[in-house]
Design a protein around this motif. Structure first.
Motif, mmCIF file in Angstrom:
data_model
loop_
_atom_site.group_PDB
_atom_site.id
_atom_site.type_symbol
_atom_site.label_atom_id
_atom_site.label_comp_id
_atom_site.label_asym_id
_atom_site.label_seq_id
_atom_site.Cartn_x
_atom_site.Cartn_y
_atom_site.Cartn_z
ATOM 1 N N LEU A 71 -3.888 -4.967 7.601
ATOM 2 C CA LEU A 71 -2.669 -5.444 6.943
ATOM 3 C C LEU A 71 -2.296 -4.415 5.890
ATOM 4 O O LEU A 71 -3.019 -4.231 4.906
ATOM 5 C CB LEU A 71 -2.918 -6.811 6.302
ATOM 6 C CG LEU A 71 -1.720 -7.517 5.675
ATOM 7 C CD1 LEU A 71 -0.648 -7.796 6.722
ATOM 8 C CD2 LEU A 71 -2.166 -8.809 5.003
ATOM 9 N N VAL A 72 -1.180 -3.717 6.100
ATOM 10 C CA VAL A 72 -0.780 -2.617 5.233
ATOM 11 C C VAL A 72 0.455 -3.027 4.434
ATOM 12 O O VAL A 72 1.526 -3.254 4.999
ATOM 13 C CB VAL A 72 -0.476 -1.351 6.053
ATOM 14 C CG1 VAL A 72 -0.125 -0.189 5.129
ATOM 15 C CG2 VAL A 72 -1.674 -0.988 6.927
ATOM 16 N N HIS A 73 0.306 -3.130 3.124
ATOM 17 C CA HIS A 73 1.438 -3.414 2.234
ATOM 18 C C HIS A 73 1.930 -2.089 1.666
ATOM 19 O O HIS A 73 1.203 -1.395 0.958
ATOM 20 C CB HIS A 73 1.001 -4.340 1.093
ATOM 21 C CG HIS A 73 0.616 -5.717 1.542
ATOM 22 N ND1 HIS A 73 1.538 -6.691 1.835
ATOM 23 C CD2 HIS A 73 -0.597 -6.265 1.764
ATOM 24 C CE1 HIS A 73 0.912 -7.796 2.208
ATOM 25 N NE2 HIS A 73 -0.392 -7.565 2.173
ATOM 26 N N VAL A 74 3.174 -1.724 1.992
ATOM 27 C CA VAL A 74 3.726 -0.445 1.542
ATOM 28 C C VAL A 74 4.818 -0.704 0.503
ATOM 29 O O VAL A 74 5.409 -1.782 0.466
ATOM 30 C CB VAL A 74 4.304 0.359 2.729
ATOM 31 C CG1 VAL A 74 3.230 0.640 3.761
ATOM 32 C CG2 VAL A 74 5.466 -0.380 3.372
ATOM 33 N N LYS A 101 1.429 2.179 -5.318
ATOM 34 C CA LYS A 101 0.226 2.139 -4.508
ATOM 35 C C LYS A 101 0.432 1.317 -3.238
ATOM 36 O O LYS A 101 1.175 0.344 -3.219
ATOM 37 C CB LYS A 101 -0.940 1.556 -5.308
ATOM 38 C CG LYS A 101 -1.359 2.397 -6.497
ATOM 39 C CD LYS A 101 -1.868 3.749 -6.051
ATOM 40 C CE LYS A 101 -2.335 4.596 -7.216
ATOM 41 N NZ LYS A 101 -2.764 5.937 -6.782
ATOM 42 N N ILE A 102 -0.233 1.742 -2.166
ATOM 43 C CA ILE A 102 -0.295 0.911 -0.979
ATOM 44 C C ILE A 102 -1.577 0.095 -1.049
ATOM 45 O O ILE A 102 -2.537 0.470 -1.711
ATOM 46 C CB ILE A 102 -0.265 1.750 0.315
ATOM 47 C CG1 ILE A 102 -1.472 2.693 0.388
ATOM 48 C CG2 ILE A 102 1.025 2.528 0.432
ATOM 49 C CD1 ILE A 102 -1.594 3.406 1.714
ATOM 50 N N VAL A 103 -1.565 -1.032 -0.374
ATOM 51 C CA VAL A 103 -2.732 -1.905 -0.322
ATOM 52 C C VAL A 103 -3.059 -2.157 1.137
ATOM 53 O O VAL A 103 -2.189 -2.573 1.910
ATOM 54 C CB VAL A 103 -2.485 -3.245 -1.051
ATOM 55 C CG1 VAL A 103 -3.714 -4.147 -0.929
ATOM 56 C CG2 VAL A 103 -2.140 -3.004 -2.513
ATOM 57 N N ILE A 104 -4.272 -1.857 1.545
ATOM 58 C CA ILE A 104 -4.693 -2.046 2.923
ATOM 59 C C ILE A 104 -5.871 -2.999 2.952
ATOM 60 O O ILE A 104 -6.860 -2.797 2.265
ATOM 61 C CB ILE A 104 -5.085 -0.709 3.582
ATOM 62 C CG1 ILE A 104 -3.892 0.259 3.572
ATOM 63 C CG2 ILE A 104 -5.554 -0.933 5.012
ATOM 64 C CD1 ILE A 104 -4.221 1.632 4.127
ATOM 65 N N PHE A 154 10.104 1.962 1.992
ATOM 66 C CA PHE A 154 9.401 3.010 2.722
ATOM 67 C C PHE A 154 8.736 2.435 3.972
ATOM 68 O O PHE A 154 8.460 1.242 4.065
ATOM 69 C CB PHE A 154 8.321 3.664 1.852
ATOM 70 C CG PHE A 154 8.856 4.599 0.812
ATOM 71 C CD1 PHE A 154 8.970 5.955 1.062
ATOM 72 C CD2 PHE A 154 9.259 4.103 -0.422
ATOM 73 C CE1 PHE A 154 9.462 6.814 0.099
ATOM 74 C CE2 PHE A 154 9.761 4.970 -1.388
ATOM 75 C CZ PHE A 154 9.860 6.321 -1.134
ATOM 76 N N THR A 155 8.485 3.321 4.921
ATOM 77 C CA THR A 155 7.663 2.984 6.072
ATOM 78 C C THR A 155 6.701 4.142 6.321
ATOM 79 O O THR A 155 6.797 5.184 5.670
ATOM 80 C CB THR A 155 8.510 2.709 7.328
ATOM 81 O OG1 THR A 155 7.646 2.290 8.402
ATOM 82 C CG2 THR A 155 9.279 3.942 7.772
#
Length: 218
Positions: free
Chosen positions: A95-98, A37-40, A102-103
């Motif tokens: 603030l995007v945690h990937v 999961k990404i966290v934004i 990955f980008t």
């Protein structure tokens, strides 16, 4: 002017229509987005269109899109409107945690709202995007003219070859600048015209579709 706000329904409807986004592999094909999961999170929010407490972010279950919602983003002109109300803007820093390795880039952005424009009135919705430490993109404009009394939708799209990806291995905030402007014109300036990224059944809902790419191994 306020419309009925059903936030959860609006977000759910938008997330189910998110376009698929994929990561490009070494052979030039496309893979599924990363399984993690990404966290934004909203780092900062400033502007007359997004007072404190009126902005929220939700991420789609398949990691291909996120939705920003607002509850007080409205520009108006004409009648007894305050002249300063004709322009509203919002500057979001996310603030995007990937997932590691990955980008991402923003492939497209869908904007929805509601407009009541008297005959002769006009409005514009515009947006630009950039990663922290890089120069901003050129604003993309969408113009509307009266008479109009309906929901509206606008989409910003970026060709795959022109996608700008976040730097690998470095945390950089993703910044979104949006703006609404309304011009009452002269034909019906005694009546109020307004535009909001809002509808009769939901808050402003803006969906950003994400493209993924694997970072090169160090």
């Amino acid at each position: 002017m306020k419309h009925a706000l059903l936030l959860s329904g609006a977000v759910a409807a938008l997330l189910t229509t998110a376009l698929p986004a994929h990561a490009q592999n070494a052979s030039g094909g496309f893979e599924d987005p990363p399984p993690d999961k990404i966290v934004i999170k909203v780092a900062t929010v400033n502007g007359s269109g997004c007072p404190a407490g009126t902005t929220a972010v939700a991420v789609s279950e398949d990691n291909t899109a996120f939705t920003v919602t607002y509850s007080d983003y409205l520009a108006q002109a004409g009648g007894s409107s305050d002249p300063t109300a004709s322009r509203r803007n919002c500057q979001l820093s996310l603030l995007v945690h990937v997932p590691q390795g990955f980008t991402y880039a923003i492939a497209s952005a869908d904007y929805r709202g509601y407009a009541l424009l008297q005959p002769g009135a006009s409005a514009v919705q515009r947006a630009s995007y950039y990663f922290q430490g890089s120069s901003g993109t050129v604003y993309k404009n969408h113009n509307f003219t009266g008479a109009l009394n309906d929901n509206w939708q606008a989409t910003d799209e970026t060709d795959w070859a022109q996608l700008v990806y976040a730097p690998c291995g470095v945390q950089r905030n993703f910044n979104i600048n949006t703006e609404l402007r309304v011009n009452a014109g002269t034909q019906s300036s005694s009546k109020v015209s307004f535009m909001t990224m809002d509808s009769t059944d939901g808050d402003i809902s803006t969906t950003y579709h994400m493209a993924w790419k694997e970072c090169p191994e160090k």
